[in-house]
Write a protein that holds these residues in place. Sequence first.
Motif, PDB file in Angstrom:
ATOM      1  N   TYR A  19       1.128  -1.098  -0.058  1.00 46.61           N
ATOM      2  CA  TYR A  19      -0.141  -0.056   0.093  1.00 46.61           C
ATOM      3  C   TYR A  19       0.973   1.163  -0.004  1.00 46.61           C
ATOM      4  O   TYR A  19       0.504   2.276  -0.327  1.00 46.61           O
ATOM      5  CB  TYR A  19      -0.758  -0.001   1.369  1.00 46.61           C
ATOM      6  CG  TYR A  19      -1.838  -0.981   1.499  1.00 46.61           C
ATOM      7  CD1 TYR A  19      -2.158  -2.090   0.387  1.00 46.61           C
ATOM      8  CD2 TYR A  19      -2.450  -1.008   2.544  1.00 46.61           C
ATOM      9  CE1 TYR A  19      -3.252  -2.709   0.860  1.00 46.61           C
ATOM     10  CE2 TYR A  19      -3.358  -2.136   3.026  1.00 46.61           C
ATOM     11  CZ  TYR A  19      -3.683  -3.098   1.878  1.00 46.61           C
ATOM     12  OH  TYR A  19      -4.666  -3.758   2.110  1.00 46.61           O
ATOM     13  N   ILE A  20       1.981   1.072   0.653  1.00 47.85           N
ATOM     14  CA  ILE A  20       2.804   2.503   0.869  1.00 47.85           C
ATOM     15  C   ILE A  20       4.321   2.355   0.732  1.00 47.85           C
ATOM     16  O   ILE A  20       4.814   1.081   0.617  1.00 47.85           O
ATOM     17  CB  ILE A  20       2.684   2.757   2.509  1.00 47.85           C
ATOM     18  CG1 ILE A  20       2.920   1.909   3.523  1.00 47.85           C
ATOM     19  CG2 ILE A  20       1.056   3.374   2.447  1.00 47.85           C
ATOM     20  CD1 ILE A  20       2.886   2.297   4.850  1.00 47.85           C
ATOM     21  N   GLU A  21       5.081   3.396   0.667  1.00 52.60           N
ATOM     22  CA  GLU A  21       6.424   3.164   0.659  1.00 52.60           C
ATOM     23  C   GLU A  21       7.047   3.368   2.008  1.00 52.60           C
ATOM     24  O   GLU A  21       8.464   3.136   2.233  1.00 52.60           O
ATOM     25  CB  GLU A  21       7.069   4.480  -0.102  1.00 52.60           C
ATOM     26  CG  GLU A  21       7.034   4.469  -1.591  1.00 52.60           C
ATOM     27  CD  GLU A  21       7.771   3.018  -2.229  1.00 52.60           C
ATOM     28  OE1 GLU A  21       7.113   1.898  -2.521  1.00 52.60           O
ATOM     29  OE2 GLU A  21       8.847   3.266  -2.282  1.00 52.60           O
ATOM     30  N   GLY A  22       6.151   3.862   3.164  1.00 54.72           N
ATOM     31  CA  GLY A  22       6.772   4.024   4.234  1.00 54.72           C
ATOM     32  C   GLY A  22       5.996   5.065   5.228  1.00 54.72           C
ATOM     33  O   GLY A  22       4.840   4.988   4.934  1.00 54.72           O
ATOM     34  N   LEU A  23       6.487   5.775   6.142  1.00 55.06           N
ATOM     35  CA  LEU A  23       5.675   6.369   7.018  1.00 55.06           C
ATOM     36  C   LEU A  23       6.311   7.938   6.979  1.00 55.06           C
ATOM     37  O   LEU A  23       7.245   8.305   6.767  1.00 55.06           O
ATOM     38  CB  LEU A  23       5.972   5.758   8.288  1.00 55.06           C
ATOM     39  CG  LEU A  23       5.517   6.618   9.670  1.00 55.06           C
ATOM     40  CD1 LEU A  23       4.027   6.439   9.813  1.00 55.06           C
ATOM     41  CD2 LEU A  23       6.225   5.975  10.832  1.00 55.06           C
ATOM     42  N   PHE A  24       5.040   8.828   7.073  1.00 57.31           N
ATOM     43  CA  PHE A  24       5.309  10.193   7.184  1.00 57.31           C
ATOM     44  C   PHE A  24       4.672  10.446   8.526  1.00 57.31           C
ATOM     45  O   PHE A  24       3.373  10.563   8.703  1.00 57.31           O
ATOM     46  CB  PHE A  24       4.764  11.032   5.994  1.00 57.31           C
ATOM     47  CG  PHE A  24       4.988  12.634   6.103  1.00 57.31           C
ATOM     48  CD1 PHE A  24       5.598  13.237   5.594  1.00 57.31           C
ATOM     49  CD2 PHE A  24       3.886  13.072   6.980  1.00 57.31           C
ATOM     50  CE1 PHE A  24       5.667  14.565   5.644  1.00 57.31           C
ATOM     51  CE2 PHE A  24       3.889  14.357   7.263  1.00 57.31           C
ATOM     52  CZ  PHE A  24       4.992  15.154   6.550  1.00 57.31           C
ATOM     53  N   LEU A  25       5.437  10.846   9.637  1.00 59.37           N
ATOM     54  CA  LEU A  25       4.973  10.939  10.966  1.00 59.37           C
ATOM     55  C   LEU A  25       5.167  12.458  11.403  1.00 59.37           C
ATOM     56  O   LEU A  25       6.196  13.102  11.497  1.00 59.37           O
ATOM     57  CB  LEU A  25       5.597   9.832  11.800  1.00 59.37           C
ATOM     58  CG  LEU A  25       4.988  10.036  13.180  1.00 59.37           C
ATOM     59  CD1 LEU A  25       3.576   9.498  13.273  1.00 59.37           C
ATOM     60  CD2 LEU A  25       5.684   8.914  14.112  1.00 59.37           C
ATOM     61  N   SER A  26       3.989  13.034  11.982  1.00 57.18           N
ATOM     62  CA  SER A  26       4.179  14.171  12.347  1.00 57.18           C
ATOM     63  C   SER A  26       3.396  14.275  13.691  1.00 57.18           C
ATOM     64  O   SER A  26       2.910  13.010  14.192  1.00 57.18           O
ATOM     65  CB  SER A  26       3.398  15.426  11.682  1.00 57.18           C
ATOM     66  OG  SER A  26       2.234  15.315  11.592  1.00 57.18           O
TER      67      SER A  26
END
Lengths: 243, 435
Positions: free
Chosen positions: B118-125
């Motif tokens: 589904y994704i390439e990874g995480l973007f976290l804030s």
Amino acid sequence: MLTVVFDAYARRSFPQAIQGTDEPLPLFYDEVHPVITDEAKAGRVWKALEKKLSKDALSCLTVSYLSELPELDLHLFRYICKNIDSPVSLENNLADDDILFVTNTFRKVLYERLRMMQFIRFQKAADGTYFGIMEPQYNVLPLAIAHFKDRFADQPFVLYDKRRHYGYYYDQHEVTQVTFDESLPHFVTGKLDESLMADDEKLFQELWRTYFKAVCIRDRLNPRKQRKDMPVRYWKYLTEKNK
Amino acid sequence: MIHNDVTNLYSSAAMTEETLKKLKILTESAKYDVSCSSSGTVRSNTRGGLGNTVGGIGICHSFADDGRCISLLKTMLTNSCMYDCAYCINRRSNDIPRATFSVRELVELTIEFYRRNYIEGLFLSSGVVRNPDYTMERLVAVVKDLRTIHRFNGYIHLKSIPGASRELVNEAGKYADRMSVNIEIPNECSLKLLAPEKDFKSVYEPMAYIQQQTLASKEERKLFRHAPRFVPAGQSTQMIVGATPDHDRDILRLSSALYARPTMRRVYYSGYIHVNTYDTRLPMLKQPPLVRENRLYQADWLLRFYQFKVDEIVDDANPDLDLEIDPKLAWALRHPEVFPVDINKAPYELILRVPGIGVKSATLIVNSRRFNRINSSHLKKMGVVMKKAKYFITCGELMSPTVNELRPENVRRLLTPSTSKRRDDHQLQLPLFHD
Ligand code: SF4
């Protein structure tokens, strides 16, 4: 294809059309020369090309071939001949129709490979195998498999090309080519039946659909761009586009 | 909070219906941050690990109904926040549902989404809770868990909390591919007006930490090949467009200065969306200024890939970008004396300046003209937009009149889409009252 080139040079007679053996012959023709693939002849032509062309151009030849486009054959043939005849490589001469056609086909195939990398969705089956199915326009599975094998090295998976009726199975060590009985329901619909799913599979599909909806900014709806970047022909197998 | 139970990798005990609700709330809260393509790092998988990053521009796995690329799981640790930034949906004075993920939930969501491609990874804030360091610590726990316990090699973009300490920023950078600190407002006075708890220091300090540490790690890696990498994909930032009266000139000058820094990879522009309609410090925009945002991205490309200087794009005489035509065409019309450019002779840099010719086609032209004279049908096949380019070039038989014969204002008229209807809703509409 490489044997065709060899035969043409050996016979000093260059074809006007190249066809698969199962295609009907054109209405008017002077002569038909059946070509039987011959490893030794092909190898000699490839060697000659290796001396002249860059690595990129060589992969352009092999990759464009996976487009399986019937129009490609003659262009590819002339691409090879022109380079054999020329003292220098012509691979960058995009003003030449054959070079341009082969190069553009090469790009289209690579683009379809990217789309496979983008849009394959895995569903986790009860036995822990991840199942992914697609109908790519070109035969890109062989080009994409290395990427999946590296990325998902620690999970067993099946990647299946339904249009060409074959796929690969990776068992955490090796990749093997497989074919399946496509009358099974998950090959027809692309969706694993709940009884075949891993316990948490349904929840993660639900989570993903929730995420897909939540991340959209409704003040900026842009279905045109969505369809351009993710053409509808891929939607059939996308978890987020199916309930 | 941190679980060390490696064998528990596949258990989904942490995941429940509750997670579903949290994911919805926290994604709704995170989605206005646009700086989230995955790009820049190449990392192959490690033995027995999960994931790789492919470099280049990263892979978009889906496209949301707003047409934006979904590449990363973009979400927040929590949307509770003690600050009150006027432009932010998560400000403390907003009455919205609040939620907080556990470290474990975030780790598991990332891994399981990743495994399904589904994704390439995480973007976290995250919103700021208790104090910047407390929040930053928990963000670090997530990325550290992913990398060390789960041997996750996918992409991680972490937003640094404004005001976080150097130690924590340095710790986070060991695990993240990219870190970002958002400037949001290109001018300190406006920033202080809209975000009273922030100032430029709280933004530039962490930026400087990231830069120093990145450069230090590069030096170290010259000596020891296996010294750890520090945010290998560099840093990025975001500016909100249209929330303050700042001109494109101010925004682009800041971008250009930021790009001069060694580790700044991308500046993102986010058309202001009127999320807090009650706040009179903010302009009433009926629609986000999407055209202006798009023009800023085009100008940004000119800075990064077309060898333009910022003063060639905007200056005091033209402080804002033209909304009707793209900035490259606008430049060409202001400088008819440069044209026409001879496609068969001109140097690459000049060919790149022709409207309708991109980096790719300029390269193709320069490569192919060694073999043949290039004519207009070749140009078409190479992807040149002849409708635009024809006024600015000569190439063999091409007969169209040039910009000098037609005069710039007429070319402008010919190339302006006749349906430039809704121009005014993209212009900045200032609020009636200032407080
Ligand atoms: S600190 Fe961040 S999350 Fe909190 S109100 Fe300001 S912009 Fe929003």
